[in-house]
Design an enzyme around this catalytic site. Structure first.
Site, PDB file in Angstrom:
ATOM      1  N   ASP A  11      -3.713  -0.484  10.010  1.00 28.02           N
ATOM      2  CA  ASP A  11      -4.794   0.411  10.446  1.00 28.02           C
ATOM      3  C   ASP A  11      -6.040   0.184   9.586  1.00 28.02           C
ATOM      4  OD1 ASP A  11      -4.284   1.501   8.006  1.00 28.02           O
ATOM      5  OD2 ASP A  11      -3.319   3.311   8.763  1.00 28.02           O
ATOM      6  N   GLU A  50       0.841  -1.193   0.000  1.00 37.85           N
ATOM      7  CA  GLU A  50       0.000   0.000   0.000  1.00 37.85           C
ATOM      8  C   GLU A  50       0.885   1.254   0.000  1.00 37.85           C
ATOM      9  OE1 GLU A  50      -2.028   0.070   3.687  1.00 37.85           O
ATOM     10  OE2 GLU A  50      -2.795   2.095   3.420  1.00 37.85           O
ATOM     11  N   ASP A 105      -0.715  -1.407   5.830  1.00 38.83           N
ATOM     12  CA  ASP A 105      -0.599  -0.853   7.177  1.00 38.83           C
ATOM     13  C   ASP A 105      -1.560  -1.568   8.117  1.00 38.83           C
ATOM     14  OD1 ASP A 105       1.291   1.012   6.557  1.00 38.83           O
ATOM     15  OD2 ASP A 105      -0.158   2.604   6.126  1.00 38.83           O
ATOM     16  N   ASP A 165      -7.446   1.836   7.144  1.00 41.30           N
ATOM     17  CA  ASP A 165      -7.272   1.972   5.689  1.00 41.30           C
ATOM     18  C   ASP A 165      -6.610   0.730   5.108  1.00 41.30           C
ATOM     19  OD1 ASP A 165      -8.462   4.329   5.314  1.00 41.30           O
ATOM     20  OD2 ASP A 165      -6.612   5.546   5.197  1.00 41.30           O
TER      21      ASP A 165
END
Ligand code: 1YM
Length: 642
Positions: free
Chosen positions: A502, A427, A500, A504
């Site tokens: 998180d 990403e 990541d 997103d």
């Protein structure tokens, strides 16, 4: 139908082979194998009902979650003494392989499952099995442990009313990896049986959750199809289903079919043989597909509905088709270990001939339906052409820059051996940069994603290939998409999603997994897809460094370190994203095969249904389904990062 007497039993064999190699008889010793035991006993009860002797079946999952009972009000398994073996027929049936009148084909017209050997297999693999039979005005009982009788057949009650069979069993913990049954899976399976036999009533008492279900569907497979269409939230394109039942195709063969075209971009055909699901289809399903394609083609030709310039493929005709096919036959032959595919060659033409003409006539009699279907077919063919043009365009664009037409952003590895090559889909460009520096360029390739990944759940093929990020992935993998896929051309045998830790990151991973699940399923089924687990924290204690995947992991590390070094101070750093990580750190924690942890993405057989449902709900059009899912699963989500 001839009546059963103890003399009919021919082939006898003990149960040792079953305990030695349970997988040979029930497919495996995991969750699916465990539930297979229950399906075997249920199928015997269902057989008794479909043959007209039983009207009610009751299944109980007892409070411990590990014991099941199945009972029917049929004739009761015979208890007469076998003239040669001098033991009750019931005992023979439960302690010998291949014992049973069902085997010579004369006593039972229809039987699925393991052809009647089922109950002895269940007995062999159960810690305890109790058979209770009502017959000839008496109640009998016999108890077994691991397939061995521990009591004789006893008369429990010399004056009882009615007749029937009850089998209670608790699977053996020494054999199975898990012995806890899944109530939802049982309910689903039992309900399907009542759709396939509209006269059947099954009561399911789920004592684990204190629930009682009654399954009975007078509408049969028509009602089942409606249920599927509603469950998948797809719109039918014609209001009435086509349904046909052929009770007497040829001696011993009967078939019923219901179908309807929908707006769904997928085809969804469920096929059964003798009420048993054939998940991998087989000759009967092939016959159905042939027939449907020929009938629709004929209709379109008769009514001049084809566009001369448009080549219409069989797939175009079947796009959006929902169908249920149930075939009853005396001697089904199945292929593969789990017997999920019908193999009898004659079934193909029989099924084809059984439905083709009627379907064509039905189309002619209902031209508004026929025309809607024809329009759907033309639309599918046009979309396919458009997407092919798009794929060619993508290819053409990248040809010339490199001979393999690889995407420009891909940092490829030098090895050309797919089984040692890994593709990291990363990403963002900055994380991509760190990964490029930290990788082993011999076998690790990096593909950074920048833009948004399309939600592919609702998208057609053209939209897919228009999406830059997805078409880059397709080009890098090299194996094609959908039914044109060829794993022989797959360039990397590990496809690793590196995002990541998180929300997103999770979102992108979910979109990519949806894409693989819907359009490149064999990547998942082949075990090629992985999720990397980059650390969220760096914990320094004195001169030592530890990496923690999450909060729990971090607390564990600190606890352990405090034990050995009570006075040490732990320094904690939280990574905001992969981009923040030094290439060397990324290498040590996430890329290096000797140090990293990878999760392999897989869908166990028993979870396929639920996976499909979750993906439809979470990624589909219907926002309320998504909301329901989140509310129902809120407890399971440890911490929502929003
Ligand atoms: C809860 C499970 O097994 N019911 C059941 C099984 C049999 C019969 C009736 C039966 C069959 C016949 C004659 C026949 C079975 N019989 C055999 C065998 N319920 C459950 N209900 N009388 C009763 O086939 O003619 C195997 S199963 F071997 F005896 F034929």
């Amino acid at each position: 139908m001839s009546n059963y007497t103890g003399e009919n039993i021919q082939v006898l064999e003990g149960l040792e082979p079953v305990r030695k190699r349970p997988g040979m008889y029930i497919g495996g010793t995991g969750k699916a194998g465990l539930h297979h035991l229950l399906w075997e006993i249920v199928d015997n009860a269902v057989d008794e009902a479909t043959n007209g002797y039983a009207t009610l079946i009751e299944v109980t999952l007892h409070k411990d979650g590990k014991t099941c009972s199945v009972s029917d009000n049929g004739r009761g398994i015979p208890v007469d003494i076998h003239p040669v073996k001098k033991v009750p027929t019931l005992e023979l049936i439960l302690t010998t392989l291949h014992a049973g009148g069902k085997f010579d084909g004369s006593n039972y017209i229809t039987s699925g499952g393991l052809h009647g050997v089922g109950s002895s297999v269940v007995n062999a693999l159960s810690e305890e099995l109790i058979a209770t039979i009502k017959r000839d005005g008496k109640t009998y009982q016999q108890i077994f442990t691991k397939g061995v009788p521990i009591t004789n057949l006893k008369v429990l009650n010399p004056n009882s009313r009615g007749s029937g069979t009850t089998i209670q069993f608790r699977p053996d913990e020494d054999i199975f990896e898990t012995t806890t049954f899944d109530a939802a899976l049982i309910a689903e399976n039992l309900e399907t049986k009542t759709y396939l036999n509209k006269t059947l009533k099954i009561v399911f008492k789920d004592d684990v959750n204190g629930k009682r279900h009654e399954f009975h569907h007078e509408g049969g497979i028509r009602e089942y199809l409606t249920h599927m269409v509603v469950k998948d939230k797809v719109r039918p394109i014609h209001s009435e289903q086509f349904a046909l039942s052929q009770p007497d195709l040829i001696a011993g063969l009967r078939a019923e079919l219901v179908l309807q075209w929908t707006e769904s971009p997928r085809e969804s055909i469920k096929s059964y043989v003798n009420g048993i699901p054939t998940a991998d289809g087989g000759t009967h399903e092939a016959g159905l597909k042939d027939g449907v394609v020929k009938a629709v083609r004929a209709y379109m030709e008769t009514h001049n509905l084809t566009d001369k310039k448009l080549e219409i493929s069989a797939d175009d005709i079947r796009e959006g088709l929902f169908a249920i096919l149930n075939v009853y036959m005396t001697e089904p032959q199945f292929q593969g270990q789990t017997k999920d595919k019908l193999n009898n060659p004659e079934a193909r033409s029989l099924v084809n001939n059984a439905f083709r003409l009627d379907l064509e006539q039905w189309l002619n009699a209902h031209p508004s339906f026929g025309d809607a279907i024809a329009a759907r077919v033309v639309q599918a063919a046009k979309a396919r052409l458009a997407s092919r043009t798009a794929v060619q365009a993508v290819r053409a664009k990248s040809v010339g820059s490199s001979r393999l037409a690889l995407p420009g952003k891909l940092a490829d590895c030098s090895s050309k051996k797919p089984d040692e090559c890994e593709l990291f889909i990363v990403e963002g460009d900055s994380a991509g940069g760190s990964a490029k520096q930290g990788r082993d360029r011999k076998f690790q390739a990096i593909l950074p994603l920048r833009g948004k990944v399309l939600n592919t759940e609702q998208a057609n093929a053209k939209k897919l290939t228009d999406n830059k990020e997805l078409s880059n992935i397709l080009l890098a993998l090299g194996c094609g998409i959908g039914d044109k896929m060829d794993l022989g051309n797959l360039r990397y045998h590990k496809i690793i999603l590196l995002m990541d830790a998180d929300s997103d990151g999770h979102h992108i991973a979910t979109l990519l997994l949806t894409f693989f699940y819907r359009h490149m399923r064999s990547l998942i089924d082949g075990g090629y897809v992985y999720i990397a687990q980059p650390p969220l924290y760096r914990v320094d204690v004195g001169k030592e460094t530890f990496w923690a995947l999450d909060d729990t992991d971090r607390e564990r590390i600190i606890r352990e370190q405090k034990k050995s070094k009570p006075r040490a101070i732990a320094e904690i750093q939280r990574f905001k994203g992969l981009g923040e990580m030094m290439p060397q750190t990324l290498k040590e924690t996430t890329l290096d095969p000797d140090k990293r942890r990878l999760l392999r993405v897989s869908i166990p057989d028993t979870e396929r249904l639920r996976t499909e449902q979750v993906i439809t709900d979470l990624m589909g059009k219907d926002a309320s389904a998504r909301y329901r899912f989140i509310m129902e699963n809120a407890e399971e989500a440890e911490e929502l990062d929003v």
